[in-house]
Design an enzyme around this catalytic site. Structure first.
Site, PDB file in Angstrom:
ATOM      1  CE1 TYR A   1      44.033  29.659  37.377  1.00 47.66           C
ATOM      2  CE2 TYR A   1      41.937  31.348  37.006  1.00 47.66           C
ATOM      3  CZ  TYR A   1      43.156  31.000  37.837  1.00 47.66           C
ATOM      4  OH  TYR A   1      43.823  31.779  38.443  1.00 47.66           O
TER       5      TYR A   1
ATOM      6  N   GLY B   1      39.743  29.489  53.175  1.00 43.59           N
ATOM      7  CA  GLY B   1      38.698  29.040  54.288  1.00 43.59           C
ATOM      8  C   GLY B   1      39.653  28.945  55.553  1.00 43.59           C
TER       9      GLY B   1
END
Length: 279
Positions: free
Chosen positions: A57, A207
Site C-alpha cells: 500500500y 459503498g
C-alpha cells in the site's frame, strides 16, 4: 453487538470492528499527509484497536504513515500488515513469494512500522510460481526468530488453509467478503468452526451497497441508519470470528462506520439480508 465486543488473535485481543488503512495513501506518497494522519489517530480515539495495512500500500508509505500517526503504539493497538503481493503500477498486482523476498519484506515492514516484532503478519497472496511450503517456511522462520508474533493468510481456500496449518499456526484469514459477495462462505464457516479470525476485505463493496440493494436500504430506513452501517452490522452478526476492516479517508465516514457496531438487527432483518440478491 458493539465496539466493546472482542476477539482473540492468538494472545492479542482486538475489538471486532477494525480499520483498513489502504485508502489513506495512494500509489505513491503524497506531500500533505496531515488529513490522513488525523483519520488514523481518530480511528484509535474512537476505540478501534485493529488496523490493517500492507507493504504494497503506497509502496511502503502506508506503513510509514501509520507509524508517524500512532507510534509509539498504545498497548492494546494491533497493527496487522501483509507481505508477498507487489504493486508494480497502479493497475498491477503481482504475488512474489520467494523466501528471501518475504524475509526482506518483513524486515522492511519492521523498520517502517518502527517495531521490533510485528503483531500480525499475513501472506498477502500465495505465489503460484513458488512452492507453498517454501513460502510458509519463510513465515515460520520469521516467527521463530521473534520478528513476528502471529501469522495469517489472505485469499485462500479451505484446502490451502489446512495445508498451511500443518506448518504454521494461522490466527487469521483475510478474504474478500461482503453482503453481496459471499464467494468465501465456506471458508468463513470453516474459520468459525476452527476459531480463526476472518477479516473480510472490501466489506462494504466500495459503498456500492448503498444503491445496489433495496433490502439494505429498507432496513437502513427502519433503523434510522445508513446502508453501509447495516451492511457492516450484518457482517458482525454473520459470525463471531468476523473482524471487518472498512477503510476511508474521511473522518465523517470513519465515525459512521464505527457507529455500525452499535446496531442491533432483528431475526427478521437478518433473514431478509441473508436472502438478499448476491453477485
Amino acid at each position: 453487538m458493539n465496539l466493546s465486543t472482542t476477539l482473540k488473535l492468538g494472545e492479542l485481543e482486538v475489538r471486532r470492528l477494525g480499520f483498513g488503512a489502504m485508502r489513506l495513501t495512494g500509489f505513491r506518497p503524497v506531500a500533505d499527509r496531515a488529513d490522513a494522519i488525523r483519520v488514523a489517530r481518530l480511528a484509535v480515539e474512537l476505540g478501534v484497536n485493529f488496523i490493517d495495512t500492507a507493504d504494497a500500500y503506497g509502496i511502503g508509505a502506508n506503513e510509514e504513515l501509520l507509524a508517524e500517526a500512532l507510534h509509539p503504539y498504545a498497548d492494546d493497538v494491533v497493527i496487522a500488515t501483509k507481505i508477498g503481493h507487489t504493486r508494480p503500477s497502479p493497475s498491477e498486482w503481482k504475488p512474489v513469494g520467494r523466501p528471501e523476498y518475504l524475509r526482506q519484506a518483513a524486515e522492511l515492514s519492521l523498520r517502517r512500522l518502527k517495531v521490533e516484532r510485528l503483531d500480525l503478519l499475513q501472506l498477502h497472496r500465495i505465489d503460484p510460481q513458488v512452492p507453498f511450503q517454501d513460502q510458509l517456511g519463510a513465515l515460520a522462520q520469521l516467527q521463530a526468530e521473534g520478528k513476528v508474533r502471529h501469522l495469517g493468510l489472505s485469499e485462500v481456500t479451505i484446502e490451502q488453509l489446512e495445508e498451511a496449518r500443518q506448518v504454521i499456526e494461522v490466527v487469521s484469514v483475510q478474504n474478500r467478503y461482503n453482503l453481496t459477495d459471499r464467494e468465501h462462505d465456506a471458508v468463513l464457516d470453516h474459520c468459525s468452526e476452527q476459531g480463526i479470525a476472518f477479516v473480510p476485505w472490501l466489506p462494504v463493496a466500495l459503498g456500492a451497497h448503498a444503491t445496489s440493494s433495496r433490502v439494505l436500504s429498507d432496513i437502513a430506513a427502519e433503523l434510522d441508519a445508513t446502508p453501509m452501517q447495516v451492511s457492516l452490522a450484518w457482517l458482525l452478526h454473520r459470525s463471531p470470528v468476523m473482524v471487518p476492516i472498512p477503510g476511508t479517508k474521511s473522518a465523517d465516514h470513519l465515525r459512521e462506520n464505527v457507529e455500525a457496531a452499535q446496531l442491533r438487527l432483528s431475526d427478521d432483518q437478518l433473514k431478509r439480508l441473508a436472502e438478499a440478491d448476491r453477485t
